[in-house]
Design a protein around this motif. Structure first.
Motif, PDB file in Angstrom:
ATOM      1  N   SER A 288       0.829  -1.197   0.000  1.00 53.06           N
ATOM      2  CA  SER A 288       0.000   0.000   0.000  1.00 53.06           C
ATOM      3  C   SER A 288       0.861   1.244   0.000  1.00 53.06           C
ATOM      4  N   ILE A 289       0.407   2.285  -0.706  1.00 59.11           N
ATOM      5  CA  ILE A 289       1.101   3.567  -0.683  1.00 59.11           C
ATOM      6  C   ILE A 289       0.315   4.613   0.101  1.00 59.11           C
ATOM      7  N   ALA A 290      -0.929   4.314   0.427  1.00 60.66           N
ATOM      8  CA  ALA A 290      -1.755   5.227   1.227  1.00 60.66           C
ATOM      9  C   ALA A 290      -2.958   4.446   1.733  1.00 60.66           C
ATOM     10  N   ALA A 291      -3.474   4.866   2.885  1.00 60.87           N
ATOM     11  CA  ALA A 291      -4.618   4.177   3.474  1.00 60.87           C
ATOM     12  C   ALA A 291      -5.402   5.144   4.344  1.00 60.87           C
ATOM     13  N   ILE A 292      -6.669   4.844   4.513  1.00 59.19           N
ATOM     14  CA  ILE A 292      -7.540   5.635   5.372  1.00 59.19           C
ATOM     15  C   ILE A 292      -8.578   4.696   5.969  1.00 59.19           C
ATOM     16  N   SER A 293      -9.006   4.968   7.190  1.00 57.30           N
ATOM     17  CA  SER A 293      -9.888   4.041   7.896  1.00 57.30           C
ATOM     18  C   SER A 293     -11.086   4.759   8.481  1.00 57.30           C
ATOM     19  N   LEU A 294     -12.219   4.061   8.493  1.00 56.83           N
ATOM     20  CA  LEU A 294     -13.430   4.531   9.152  1.00 56.83           C
ATOM     21  C   LEU A 294     -13.657   3.684  10.394  1.00 56.83           C
ATOM     22  N   PRO A 295     -13.846   4.277  11.557  1.00 57.73           N
ATOM     23  CA  PRO A 295     -14.076   3.485  12.779  1.00 57.73           C
ATOM     24  C   PRO A 295     -15.465   2.849  12.763  1.00 57.73           C
ATOM     25  N   VAL A 296     -15.527   1.614  13.208  1.00 58.95           N
ATOM     26  CA  VAL A 296     -16.791   0.887  13.314  1.00 58.95           C
ATOM     27  C   VAL A 296     -16.845   0.215  14.682  1.00 58.95           C
ATOM     28  N   HIS A 297     -18.035  -0.260  15.054  1.00 60.36           N
ATOM     29  CA  HIS A 297     -18.209  -0.890  16.356  1.00 60.36           C
ATOM     30  C   HIS A 297     -18.181  -2.415  16.287  1.00 60.36           C
ATOM     31  N   SER A 298     -18.330  -2.973  15.089  1.00 62.86           N
ATOM     32  CA  SER A 298     -18.382  -4.432  14.968  1.00 62.86           C
ATOM     33  C   SER A 298     -18.074  -4.831  13.535  1.00 62.86           C
ATOM     34  N   LYS A 299     -17.875  -6.110  13.343  1.00 65.85           N
ATOM     35  CA  LYS A 299     -17.644  -6.637  12.007  1.00 65.85           C
ATOM     36  C   LYS A 299     -18.878  -6.459  11.139  1.00 65.85           C
ATOM     37  N   GLU A 300     -20.060  -6.656  11.714  1.00 69.48           N
ATOM     38  CA  GLU A 300     -21.294  -6.511  10.946  1.00 69.48           C
ATOM     39  C   GLU A 300     -21.481  -5.073  10.472  1.00 69.48           C
ATOM     40  N   GLU A 301     -21.133  -4.111  11.323  1.00 73.67           N
ATOM     41  CA  GLU A 301     -21.240  -2.710  10.895  1.00 73.67           C
ATOM     42  C   GLU A 301     -20.261  -2.420   9.773  1.00 73.67           C
ATOM     43  N   ALA A 302     -19.059  -2.996   9.850  1.00 68.20           N
ATOM     44  CA  ALA A 302     -18.073  -2.797   8.789  1.00 68.20           C
ATOM     45  C   ALA A 302     -18.583  -3.352   7.464  1.00 68.20           C
ATOM     46  N   PHE A 303     -19.162  -4.551   7.491  1.00 67.31           N
ATOM     47  CA  PHE A 303     -19.684  -5.160   6.268  1.00 67.31           C
ATOM     48  C   PHE A 303     -20.859  -4.348   5.727  1.00 67.31           C
ATOM     49  N   SER A 304     -21.723  -3.847   6.611  1.00 68.61           N
ATOM     50  CA  SER A 304     -22.885  -3.083   6.157  1.00 68.61           C
ATOM     51  C   SER A 304     -22.461  -1.745   5.561  1.00 68.61           C
TER      52      SER A 304
END
Length: 445
Positions: A288-304
């Motif tokens: 990877s040359i760059a990355a950004i993340s969104l905080p989530v509370h669970s795996k299901e929220e990440a998938f949704s």
């Protein structure tokens, strides 16, 4: 020669740390982080598309934007209140005890003031240079920024970063603060409850004076060890030219991962989870040359949340540019973190209970609520204007003619059809038939 010509397009990312990017369905686990690959090959996960509206900072007819900043006013209020209170206590000590305890109080006041100033400087720089995460459905692309420099950017030292530095900081303060305070009292003839007779103080207290001097000289050793990394930091920082490059990444090339990590301290244990979007290196797709993340509370929220973005990107052209069902149900919330939000908050408080309204206003003054709203408006609304006004950002975010709209590849559409057929039979993304299909797709690439 302009500063742009000095920029070497060499990136020094902090987040990637050489970790290999995962493809759809792959899992990697280390001592600290559990990673699950969701894309490239952004296939349907079978989850219901959902998005927390506070994440969605902008919604137009052709792109959506996600904000990376914390909009929780209470968190910022605690941040502001604690720092103002600590600085006030140090200042009170200076004004109350004055010259007597100057070596003990002045370093605390100056050190903490510099720390707060550096925090605000970093926040202002990030707000004015970092672009929020954008997805352009007509382009079928994701936009984010990365920091470029002509050489590695030195990392600022932290006096509390390690146990050793923390020990040195406490030791230096105790030795220099106590010995310096007593030496000042010794030379002045009086220190708090101790009085030294003028004219005979040095002769009668020679041993005491020598001990304090030795203690002060010993305290200079840990103080020097703390200052030395800062000298190196400022020396390495000279000549470093930094800029922000905008990266437009095709949607099907974006590496998406669900990441989970646990942080354990002396007092708490915290589990942090993220939906991460990474830009593969054109020279090596595994890095990877760059990355950004969104905080989530669970795996299901990440998938949704991923499914919300995937559905928006994949179905845009098929829907003739109309919002997907999930996006249509979401309205970009009017911000509550700015000063206008503070006024609306007070109005709701008045409508709820006019009797206690005055007490609440007094409390908000004491707890610096208005200052918190002012700071958040400055960092989230005023400072980002600079980066959003860049010509390349405006050009990328503009609407395209309909005949230039992009859409998903035939291979991805075919893969989605196969996966959705398995979902119709009752399987889930984690099920063996789905993972077997994804593994075959990885091998065929």
């Amino acid at each position: 020669m302009t500063s742009e010509t000095l920029i070497d397009h060499t990136v020094h990312p902090e987040a990637s740390e050489g970790a290999r990017l995962l493809k759809c369905g792959e899992i990697a686990e280390s001592e600290k982080v559990v990673r699950l690959g969701i894309a490239p090959a952004p296939v349907c996960t079978g989850r219901k598309p959902l998005c927390i509206s506070t994440f969605l900072s902008k919604k137009t007819r052709y792109f959506i934007e996600f904000s990376m900043t914390n909009n929780n006013v209470h968190v910022v209020q605690i941040y502001v209140f604690t720092r103002v209170m600590i600085l006030s206590m140090f200042l009170y000590g200076l004004l109350t005890f004055g010259f007597d305890v100057l070596p003990a109080t002045l370093p605390l006041f100056i050190g903490f003031s510099l720390w707060v100033w550096l925090e605000q400087k970093d926040m202002a720089r990030d707000a004015s240079t970092k672009l929020p995460l954008r997805f352009h459905a007509q382009r079928q692309a994701m936009l984010l920024s990365r920091t470029l420099s002509n050489r590695p950017i030195p990392k600022r030292p932290s006096p509390i970063g390690t146990d050793k530095s923390m020990f040195m900081l406490v030791l230096a303060y105790l030795l220099l603060g106590s010995s310096g305070t007593l030496l000042l009292g010794f030379l002045d003839g009086q220190f708090l409850f101790m009085t030294f007779e003028n004219g005979t103080s040095f002769d009668e207290n020679r041993t005491f004076f020598v001990i304090l001097t030795i203690e002060f000289m010993v305290g200079l050793i840990p103080a020097y060890l703390l200052i030395k990394p800062w000298r190196q930091y400022f020396a390495d920082k000279k000549g470093v030219v930094v800029s922000e490059e905008l990266l437009s990444v095709p949607w099907e090339s974006v590496a998406v991962e669900y990441q989970s990590t646990s942080l354990i301290s002396l007092t708490t244990a915290t589990n942090m989870q993220f939906l991460s979007f990474s830009v593969p290196d054109p020279k090596d797709a595994n890095n990877s040359i760059a990355a950004i993340s969104l905080p989530v509370h669970s795996k299901e929220e990440a998938f949704s949340l991923y499914e919300f973005i995937r559905q928006y990107m994949d179905e845009y052209k098929d829907n003739d540019g109309k919002d997907s069902a999930a996006l249509a149900d979401i309205a970009v919330a009017e911000p509550e973190y700015n000063r206008a939000g503070y006024k609306r908050f007070l109005q709701r408080r008045w409508e709820k209970n006019p009797v206690s309204y005055g007490l609440w206003r007094v409390w908000y003054w004491i707890s610096l609520r208005y200052l918190s709203h002012f700071m958040m408006e400055y960092h989230q609304d005023v400072m980002p204007i600079k980066v959003q006004a860049r010509a390349d950002v405006i050009a990328w975010s503009s609407e395209l003619p309909k005949d230039e709209w992009q859409t998903s590849s035939d291979a991805l559409k075919a893969l989605n059809q196969e996966v959705e057929a398995l979902y119709a039979l009752g399987h889930q993304w984690e099920s063996e038939p789905v993972q077997t299909l994804l593994a075959k797709h990885r091998q065929s690439e």
